[in-house]
Design a protein around this motif. Sequence first.
Motif, short mmCIF file in Angstrom:
data_model
loop_
_atom_site.label_atom_id
_atom_site.label_comp_id
_atom_site.label_asym_id
_atom_site.label_seq_id
_atom_site.Cartn_x
_atom_site.Cartn_y
_atom_site.Cartn_z
N UNK A 198 0.82 -1.21 0.00
CA UNK A 198 0.00 0.00 0.00
C UNK A 198 0.86 1.26 0.00
N UNK A 199 1.92 1.27 0.82
CA UNK A 199 2.73 2.47 0.96
C UNK A 199 3.32 2.91 -0.37
N UNK A 200 3.92 1.99 -1.10
CA UNK A 200 4.53 2.34 -2.38
C UNK A 200 3.49 2.56 -3.47
N UNK A 201 2.47 1.72 -3.52
CA UNK A 201 1.48 1.84 -4.60
C UNK A 201 0.71 3.16 -4.49
N UNK A 202 0.20 3.48 -3.29
CA UNK A 202 -0.51 4.75 -3.14
C UNK A 202 0.45 5.93 -3.20
N UNK A 203 1.62 5.76 -2.60
CA UNK A 203 2.59 6.86 -2.60
C UNK A 203 2.99 7.27 -4.00
N UNK A 204 3.29 6.28 -4.86
CA UNK A 204 3.75 6.59 -6.22
C UNK A 204 2.60 6.99 -7.14
N UNK A 205 1.49 6.29 -7.07
CA UNK A 205 0.41 6.50 -8.04
C UNK A 205 -0.67 7.47 -7.55
N UNK A 206 -0.80 7.62 -6.24
CA UNK A 206 -1.84 8.48 -5.71
C UNK A 206 -1.34 9.76 -5.09
N UNK A 207 -0.46 9.64 -4.12
CA UNK A 207 -0.02 10.81 -3.35
C UNK A 207 0.93 11.72 -4.15
#
Length: 239
Positions: free
Chosen positions: A63-72
């Motif tokens: 979650x941390x990398x996926x949301x961080x890179x693609x969302x945040x």
Amino acid sequence: AIYFGCHLEAGGEPVCEATGDWGRIGYSAIFISLAHWYYIFDYNWNEPAYLTTTDLRHDLYGYMLSYGCCGFLAWFYPIAFMGHLAGQKTPLTGNHLNFGLGVTLYIIGMFLFRVTNIEKHNFRSYIADGGDLTQYKVWGKQVEYIRTEEGSYLLCSGYWALARHFNYIGDMVMCVGWTVACGGPKHGFPLVPLSYVAYFWIMDLHRLWRDEERCEAKYKKDWYAYKEKVPYFILPGIF
């Protein structure tokens, strides 16, 4: 938006000039655009080195990398810097001192970021390719390292002799340079860009402690030997 002088009226209606004006685009806007472009370019150019980082080898793609890179980051990067510049009531031009200091900090940070990480990557690659470490040199001197019982090699030469996590200094200095360049004598303190520095430093410090704990659990007594050989955590001679 800066080129056409776009802004919001009192009722929230967007208004832009009919013709653009390059005079509205200051050195800081050009610098931030190029710096962010180069950051992405560097990632792709040196992709093999990134594949051995903590993010990909240990944190994995959760979650941390996926949301961080693609969302945040997808919205935070633009708003924190170019969004801040575009939202100024008057174009950010004439901030030569801030611009010069910001570029200087960025160059120092980018240099440290690249040379520290590529130094360890080259060391690992040399071992993986079956190289003879008795012939390997760092900064013109015979390489120093610790061979762990687990089978890994802990580099103790070059930048990695200065502090155990010295490679994080470059990133942390770099984003300060971006923030400084977004300020000027007539534009107040760059609070929005500073929010990125706060986020990034907290993220990096959290990663540092995770990395330290992981290495201690993985290498056990070899990590304590490494800490004796490289006593500083991140700042040589200080901490």
